[in-house]
Design an enzyme around this catalytic site. Structure first.
Site, PDB file in Angstrom:
ATOM      1  N   ASP A   9      72.509 -13.814 -87.953  1.00  0.00           N
ATOM      2  CA  ASP A   9      72.016 -14.623 -87.148  1.00  0.00           C
ATOM      3  C   ASP A   9      73.038 -14.469 -85.884  1.00  0.00           C
ATOM      4  O   ASP A   9      74.100 -13.976 -86.010  1.00  0.00           O
ATOM      5  CB  ASP A   9      71.869 -15.942 -87.601  1.00  0.00           C
ATOM      6  CG  ASP A   9      71.815 -17.158 -86.196  1.00  0.00           C
ATOM      7  OD1 ASP A   9      70.670 -16.892 -85.467  1.00  0.00           O
ATOM      8  OD2 ASP A   9      72.290 -18.278 -86.070  1.00  0.00           O
ATOM      9  N   ILE A  10      72.562 -14.947 -84.692  1.00  0.00           N
ATOM     10  CA  ILE A  10      73.460 -14.747 -83.522  1.00  0.00           C
ATOM     11  C   ILE A  10      74.267 -16.219 -83.276  1.00  0.00           C
ATOM     12  O   ILE A  10      75.352 -16.208 -83.486  1.00  0.00           O
ATOM     13  CB  ILE A  10      72.763 -14.014 -82.514  1.00  0.00           C
ATOM     14  CG1 ILE A  10      72.194 -12.757 -82.526  1.00  0.00           C
ATOM     15  CG2 ILE A  10      73.499 -14.160 -81.060  1.00  0.00           C
ATOM     16  CD1 ILE A  10      71.530 -12.231 -81.697  1.00  0.00           C
ATOM     17  N   ASP A  11      73.316 -17.027 -82.654  1.00  0.00           N
ATOM     18  CA  ASP A  11      74.013 -18.196 -82.055  1.00  0.00           C
ATOM     19  C   ASP A  11      74.326 -19.135 -83.086  1.00  0.00           C
ATOM     20  O   ASP A  11      73.703 -19.382 -84.312  1.00  0.00           O
ATOM     21  CB  ASP A  11      73.146 -18.950 -81.223  1.00  0.00           C
ATOM     22  CG  ASP A  11      72.689 -18.244 -80.064  1.00  0.00           C
ATOM     23  OD1 ASP A  11      73.404 -18.042 -78.992  1.00  0.00           O
ATOM     24  OD2 ASP A  11      71.539 -17.555 -80.010  1.00  0.00           O
ATOM     25  N   GLY A  44      66.532 -15.855 -83.223  1.00  0.00           N
ATOM     26  CA  GLY A  44      65.477 -16.439 -82.836  1.00  0.00           C
ATOM     27  C   GLY A  44      65.226 -15.898 -81.333  1.00  0.00           C
ATOM     28  O   GLY A  44      64.048 -15.921 -80.468  1.00  0.00           O
ATOM     29  N   LYS A 183      61.818 -15.765 -90.032  1.00  0.00           N
ATOM     30  CA  LYS A 183      62.953 -14.645 -90.252  1.00  0.00           C
ATOM     31  C   LYS A 183      62.893 -13.808 -91.405  1.00  0.00           C
ATOM     32  O   LYS A 183      62.906 -12.831 -91.513  1.00  0.00           O
ATOM     33  CB  LYS A 183      64.328 -15.180 -90.102  1.00  0.00           C
ATOM     34  CG  LYS A 183      64.640 -15.518 -88.773  1.00  0.00           C
ATOM     35  CD  LYS A 183      66.080 -15.949 -88.619  1.00  0.00           C
ATOM     36  CE  LYS A 183      66.475 -16.425 -87.182  1.00  0.00           C
ATOM     37  NZ  LYS A 183      67.786 -16.725 -87.191  1.00  0.00           N
ATOM     38  N   ASP A 206      72.884 -20.282 -89.789  1.00  0.00           N
ATOM     39  CA  ASP A 206      73.366 -21.485 -89.641  1.00  0.00           C
ATOM     40  C   ASP A 206      72.495 -22.725 -89.253  1.00  0.00           C
ATOM     41  O   ASP A 206      72.627 -23.698 -88.970  1.00  0.00           O
ATOM     42  CB  ASP A 206      74.699 -21.437 -88.391  1.00  0.00           C
ATOM     43  CG  ASP A 206      74.111 -21.678 -87.217  1.00  0.00           C
ATOM     44  OD1 ASP A 206      74.384 -22.542 -86.259  1.00  0.00           O
ATOM     45  OD2 ASP A 206      73.308 -20.536 -86.677  1.00  0.00           O
TER      46      ASP A 206
END
Length: 256
Positions: A9-11, A44, A183, A206
């Site tokens: 995931d990124i953020d 997302g 996802k 997260d």
């Protein structure tokens, strides 16, 4: 030898609170790649907003917009746009309530109007100026919509759009997308296409939109900054995104 793949995931995961990639994270991912382990993004966000992340980490494949748009090494292998009629229906309802929207496309983001809440909620994405969507843009596929409203108003939208889901990521903002796509669906599309096994599939996340992904993979790792409701779905919990969580998590599961 069976190859492994790790989705990030990124953020709140790859990025720290300053929306930057920690040196320890970059080094750990480089180690993975050098050892032959495949790395991919699962986010997302729309591709236009995380291109710099892929470039900095040398990642070519991603599951974007919560599984709506999947690319493997430059090839689109899955896309699931929102029907144009539904985009128009949501736009009409939001305009009537003075709720801004951001339309996520494969290569662009557009907004429906100017709004103070809208600007504040987008600060975390470091996006200052988005073009306003024009009538001529209506033929471009929209895969996900950011809807800016409070929780009570979100419930009203949910009642009007029962075939869609919302992931709240801000007090005044949610991701609006198909109810039947997550996802995890995007991950499955990619590993089937590329020939990876689910058993040798790993994921770090997260947020609430990471739950299905953490449950789907062979080994799911929740960040230390994730809530207890997220962590309970993971096999491991690492330190936070501000405390070398990626490096520590990869070490804990024996990948580096």
């Amino acid at each position: 030898m069976t190859r492994s793949i790790v989705f990030f995931d990124i953020d709140g995961t790859l990025l720290n609170e300053q929306k930057r990639i920690d040196p320890s994270t970059k080094q750990a991912i480089t180690q993975l790649q050098q050892s032959g382990i495949y790395t991919a993004i699962a986010t997302g966000r729309c591709p236009a907003s995380f291109k710099w992340v892929c470039e900095e980490l040398n990642i070519q494949s991603f599951v974007s917009m919560n599984g709506q748009y999947v690319v493997f090494e430059g090839q689109v292998i899955h896309d699931n746009p929102i029907p144009a009629a539904e985009v128009d229906r949501l736009t009409t309802m939001a305009d009537e309530r003075n709720h801004p929207l951001v339309y996520l496309q494969a290569d662009a983001m557009q907004k429906s109007m100017k709004h103070n809440t809208f600007t504040e909620a987008l600060k975390q994405f470091q996006i200052e100026r988005l073009p306003i969507r024009q009538v001529s843009d209506s033929n471009k596929p929209v895969y996900q919509i950011l809807l800016f409203c409070n929780e009570q108003d979100g419930m009203e939208y949910a009642a009007h759009f029962p075939d869609y889901q919302q992931h709240r990521w801000h007090t005044h903002a949610v991701d609006f997308l198909h109810a039947n796509t997550t996802k995890a669906v995007g991950l499955q599309k990619m590993i089937e296409h590329a020939g990876f096994s689910r058993e040798h599939c790993y994921a770090f996340g997260d947020g609430t939109n990471d739950i299905e992904m953490l449950q789907f993979v062979g080994t799911g790792v929740a960040m230390g900054n994730a809530s207890d409701d997220i962590q309970m779905h993971a096999n491991y919990v690492t330190s936070s995104n501000n405390e070398d969580g990626i490096r520590n998590g990869l070490q804990a599961i024996g990948l580096i």
